[in-house]
Scaffold this motif. Structure first.
Motif, PDB file in Angstrom:
ATOM      1  N   MET A 244      13.504 -50.141  73.423  1.00  0.00           N
ATOM      2  CA  MET A 244      12.729 -51.448  72.537  1.00  0.00           C
ATOM      3  C   MET A 244      10.950 -51.186  73.301  1.00  0.00           C
ATOM      4  N   PHE A 245      10.500 -51.518  74.732  1.00  0.00           N
ATOM      5  CA  PHE A 245       9.489 -51.516  75.302  1.00  0.00           C
ATOM      6  C   PHE A 245       8.599 -49.877  75.077  1.00  0.00           C
ATOM      7  N   THR A 246       9.526 -48.618  75.369  1.00  0.00           N
ATOM      8  CA  THR A 246       9.512 -47.559  75.226  1.00  0.00           C
ATOM      9  C   THR A 246       8.951 -46.870  73.991  1.00  0.00           C
ATOM     10  N   PHE A 247       9.479 -47.850  72.625  1.00  0.00           N
ATOM     11  CA  PHE A 247       9.023 -47.299  71.365  1.00  0.00           C
ATOM     12  C   PHE A 247       7.890 -48.679  70.984  1.00  0.00           C
ATOM     13  N   THR A 248       7.654 -49.433  71.578  1.00  0.00           N
ATOM     14  CA  THR A 248       6.914 -50.159  71.599  1.00  0.00           C
ATOM     15  C   THR A 248       5.514 -50.365  72.520  1.00  0.00           C
TER      16      THR A 248
END
Lengths: 227, 227
Positions: B101-105
């Motif tokens: 989630m962090f990687t894509f947001t």
């Protein structure tokens, strides 16, 4: 450079136990099966031998080590350390245990000897003091501002953005409650201290900037990821 | 500079889904209660609105999103994503979910919309392909050499020392078995890719050295620590 600070006199731990010189064996802990010694022969396999207690080590620490060393190996492994600390203060996650072991050995061996055990003991005493001073209402949790002050008292000045990130990582509720319990506080301190030391090693002149090769960057950072 | 490589043409993902441009809403997903839009008004609260599916998105992905979005919020939260992925391939730890989630947001919000969900879908398809190609004996695990080759095929050349560290971190047995399962492989790839991109951002000229302020260093690294 706002938000950045390495107080010249206050960086790191005032009473840093790892700063103690490596010393000859104390006669007071003699139960190790492998005769721990200060390696006068420059033994290439010395990492296989347990370290020794510094002279004058608090007898309580020796007693704790003997109880913790359940298999009488002369080393404390990760499970032994977790069990020992759980019976002392409270529980620590295996991740925190591995971080502590890494911090005091700088390796992934996941075994510590008397010397590193002594360092862990003093560090946890120190962090408990810091935590209890910060936890003014004795709730067992500290808020972000108290965390910031606790880190500052250790010489680490973190910006509001970094503080937010630390709280979101080390608050058990993922940052919703904005409250840090003692075990996560220790994990947070070990992490900030360890990363700051990796940074400082590449910024010996305290310029505020550090240059890493890709290899050095990965080796500096990866040990702090999940173990 | 030995052990360091950013293949000029091969760095990162050839089919990197995050490279897709942000696009106007597709009419094909209309069940969101908050009318997702491409924000023509420069809404300062746009992060509160779900993103939208890129036009031409595979109908399977839309269907997956609708099933995953159990509370019909138009967003997928961490628990919904974990549940959705567990029913698709296998289980993922909450840490891996948070890392994805962090990687894509690039935030800690722990909610993703249709656009990021589509990116996660494509990434996991891609990593599954890489993993299955690397797992020659179809054991469900890859060895360190296969991990090294898989990372290399993604454009990340890691030294033997870094590889050892990755294996010790992402092997469920703490490096004893030297075998990486799929969920940890994904976590490893997300970590290496993310850290490499943070490094590259500070080394735009591919010199092999990156300079960080203390603040930038902490902000680059802390998101990859345990969530």
């Amino acid at each position: 450079m706002s938000g950045y600070s390495f107080p010249p006199a206050g960086y790191g731990y005032g009473q840093q136990p790892t700063a103690q010189p490596y010393v000859a064996p104390s006669a007071s802990y003699s139960s190790s099966p492998s005769e721990p010694g200060a390696d006068p022969y420059n033994n290439p396999f010395s990492s296989l031998l347990p370290s020794v207690f510094p002279p004058g080590t608090d007898p309580n620490i020796l007693a704790c080590f003997q109880v913790a060393d359940q298999d009488r190996s002369g080393f404390i492994d990760d499970k032994e350390l977790q069990r020992a600390l759980s019976s002392y203060n409270q529980s620590f996650s295996m991740r925190t245990i591995h971080l502590l072991m890494f911090t005091f050995t700088n390796t992934n061996t996941r075994k510590i000897g008397p010397k590193e055990f002594t360092s862990v003991f003093h560090s946890l005493q120190h962090w408990r003091d810091i935590f209890e001073r910060a936890d003014r209402d004795k709730s067992g949790k500290i808020d972000p501002n108290e965390l910031r002050e606790a880190l500052l008292s250790e010489g680490y000045s973190v910006s509001p953005v970094v503080l937010d990130l630390l709280v979101s990582k080390f608050d058990k509720t993922g940052g919703r409650n904005k409250a840090i319990e003692y075990d996560n506080f220790v994990e947070c301190c070990v992490t900030v201290k360890g990363l700051s030391e990796k940074f400082k090693a590449k910024d010996p002149g305290y310029t505020g900037s550090a240059t890493f090769t890709y290899e050095a960057f990965m080796l500096a950072v990866l040990p702090f990821l999940i173990a």
